[in-house]
Design a protein around this motif. Structure first.
Motif, PDB file in Angstrom:
ATOM      1  N   PRO A 230     -16.245   8.741 -61.178  1.00 16.77           N
ATOM      2  CA  PRO A 230     -17.255   7.765 -60.771  1.00 16.77           C
ATOM      3  C   PRO A 230     -17.283   7.616 -59.254  1.00 16.77           C
ATOM      4  O   PRO A 230     -16.318   7.956 -58.560  1.00 16.77           O
ATOM      5  CB  PRO A 230     -16.797   6.476 -61.458  1.00 16.77           C
ATOM      6  CG  PRO A 230     -15.318   6.641 -61.598  1.00 16.77           C
ATOM      7  CD  PRO A 230     -15.106   8.111 -61.866  1.00 16.77           C
ATOM      8  N   LEU A 231     -18.382   7.102 -58.744  1.00 19.05           N
ATOM      9  CA  LEU A 231     -18.527   6.925 -57.297  1.00 19.05           C
ATOM     10  C   LEU A 231     -17.385   6.110 -56.705  1.00 19.05           C
ATOM     11  O   LEU A 231     -16.963   6.353 -55.573  1.00 19.05           O
ATOM     12  CB  LEU A 231     -19.857   6.247 -56.971  1.00 19.05           C
ATOM     13  CG  LEU A 231     -21.147   7.000 -57.312  1.00 19.05           C
ATOM     14  CD1 LEU A 231     -22.350   6.222 -56.798  1.00 19.05           C
ATOM     15  CD2 LEU A 231     -21.136   8.398 -56.749  1.00 19.05           C
ATOM     16  N   SER A 232     -16.875   5.163 -57.479  1.00 23.61           N
ATOM     17  CA  SER A 232     -15.819   4.290 -56.968  1.00 23.61           C
ATOM     18  C   SER A 232     -14.559   5.065 -56.581  1.00 23.61           C
ATOM     19  O   SER A 232     -13.748   4.574 -55.806  1.00 23.61           O
ATOM     20  CB  SER A 232     -15.458   3.232 -58.020  1.00 23.61           C
ATOM     21  OG  SER A 232     -15.028   3.857 -59.227  1.00 23.61           O
ATOM     22  N   GLU A 233     -14.404   6.290 -57.096  1.00 24.12           N
ATOM     23  CA  GLU A 233     -13.221   7.082 -56.785  1.00 24.12           C
ATOM     24  C   GLU A 233     -13.364   7.921 -55.527  1.00 24.12           C
ATOM     25  O   GLU A 233     -12.366   8.408 -55.003  1.00 24.12           O
ATOM     26  CB  GLU A 233     -12.869   7.994 -57.971  1.00 24.12           C
ATOM     27  CG  GLU A 233     -12.311   7.256 -59.165  1.00 24.12           C
ATOM     28  CD  GLU A 233     -11.706   8.194 -60.190  1.00 24.12           C
ATOM     29  OE1 GLU A 233     -11.402   9.357 -59.837  1.00 24.12           O
ATOM     30  OE2 GLU A 233     -11.539   7.775 -61.348  1.00 24.12           O
ATOM     31  N   VAL A 235     -16.360   7.373 -53.034  1.00 25.93           N
ATOM     32  CA  VAL A 235     -17.339   6.879 -52.061  1.00 25.93           C
ATOM     33  C   VAL A 235     -16.814   5.614 -51.404  1.00 25.93           C
ATOM     34  O   VAL A 235     -16.346   4.694 -52.080  1.00 25.93           O
ATOM     35  CB  VAL A 235     -18.699   6.596 -52.730  1.00 25.93           C
ATOM     36  CG1 VAL A 235     -19.668   5.988 -51.709  1.00 25.93           C
ATOM     37  CG2 VAL A 235     -19.290   7.870 -53.317  1.00 25.93           C
ATOM     38  N   VAL A 236     -16.870   5.583 -50.075  1.00 27.09           N
ATOM     39  CA  VAL A 236     -16.498   4.392 -49.311  1.00 27.09           C
ATOM     40  C   VAL A 236     -17.718   3.961 -48.511  1.00 27.09           C
ATOM     41  O   VAL A 236     -18.219   4.707 -47.662  1.00 27.09           O
ATOM     42  CB  VAL A 236     -15.320   4.674 -48.351  1.00 27.09           C
ATOM     43  CG1 VAL A 236     -14.962   3.411 -47.576  1.00 27.09           C
ATOM     44  CG2 VAL A 236     -14.116   5.203 -49.120  1.00 27.09           C
ATOM     45  N   MET A 237     -18.240   2.776 -48.829  1.00 29.25           N
ATOM     46  CA  MET A 237     -19.409   2.253 -48.133  1.00 29.25           C
ATOM     47  C   MET A 237     -18.967   1.499 -46.882  1.00 29.25           C
ATOM     48  O   MET A 237     -18.071   0.652 -46.956  1.00 29.25           O
ATOM     49  CB  MET A 237     -20.200   1.316 -49.046  1.00 29.25           C
ATOM     50  CG  MET A 237     -20.834   1.998 -50.250  1.00 29.25           C
ATOM     51  SD  MET A 237     -22.233   3.015 -49.752  1.00 29.25           S
ATOM     52  CE  MET A 237     -22.925   3.401 -51.358  1.00 29.25           C
TER      53      MET A 237
END
Length: 246
Positions: A230-233, A235-237
């Motif tokens: 998933p993006l949570s793993e 992606v850092v906004m």
């Protein structure tokens, strides 16, 4: 249709991202192919459009050896013989994987491998069946077309990054034409045999191989769909994320 779309030889889909999303989502590593041949024009079409991949200063660092027919069979026979001997003289020129895996990469690798072996009915600890499945790499998984990708060894790391975009383009262009692929790092230890068989130039270094052909729809291994994190793993906004308004 705008002026650019009229002048470009590339098909315009009118900005519909669903087509590209579908191709990317559909692409997977196919490990069982039908014996149906692929005509030269189709192969050339795949490689021609794939070459639109970006590269630093547009130097286009890729070179592709296409093997079919008797030449393919000669290569398969030579590499399979070396694989069966199992000696330690065949080593890759570059490290594709780390010396020791660690999380989260170790877990992802294991899930992928176990997923494939489960489809094939290969139980943990069955080394002989694992070896035989590995050997199928060197038959291009029975695909009628083998692609061997090389790079000039004098080029630097940036060109290897560019190469990845070219390989992705090859796989998506094949997918768009009803073909399937399997990118193969397994060929790398046998670069000397491949170089001699295909008469590489003095500075050519093997990057990887790729099987190309029509997927066998009845092969259980071809039903494997690997998961993606998933993006949570990954992606850092930073800063405020824009909220789309429709």
């Amino acid at each position: 249709m705008n002026a650019r779309a009229r002048d470009d030889p590339v098909v315009s889909f009118g900005g519909d991202e669903a087509v590209l999303d579908w191709l990317i989502s559909r692409r997977r590593s196919i490990r069982a192919f039908l014996s149906i041949p692929v005509d030269t024009g189709t192969i050339e079409g795949v490689l021609r459009i794939a070459a639109r991949a970006p590269s630093g200063n547009n130097i286009q660092p890729w070179r592709v050896h296409v093997v079919t027919g008797a030449q393919r069979d000669t290569l398969v026979k030579a590499v399979c013989a070396a694989f069966d001997r199992g000696d330690d003289s065949h080593v890759p020129e570059y490290a594709y994987y780390p010396t020791e895996f660690f999380e989260p990469y170790l877990g992802r690798r294991r899930r992928s491998g176990w997923g494939l072996y489960a489809r094939l009915g290969i139980e943990k600890g069955d080394r002989e069946r694992v070896r035989l499945q590995m050997r199928r790499n060197f038959h291009f998984f029975d695909a009628p077309v083998g692609l061997l990708f090389t790079i000039d060894r004098r080029l630097a790391q940036g060109s290897w990054l560019d190469y990845g975009m070219f390989l992705q383009n090859v796989m998506l262009a094949a997918e768009a034409r009803g073909l399937s692929t399997c990118a193969q790092g397994a060929w790398n230890p046998y670069h000397r045999i491949i170089s001699d068989t295909l008469d590489f130039g003095a500075h050519e270094q093997l990057v990887c191989g790729m099987a190309l052909g029509y997927a066998d729809p009845d092969a259980p291994e071809n039903a494997l769909v690997t998961e993606r994190a998933p993006l949570s793993e990954f992606v850092v906004m930073h800063g405020e994320a824009a909220v789309a308004k429709h």
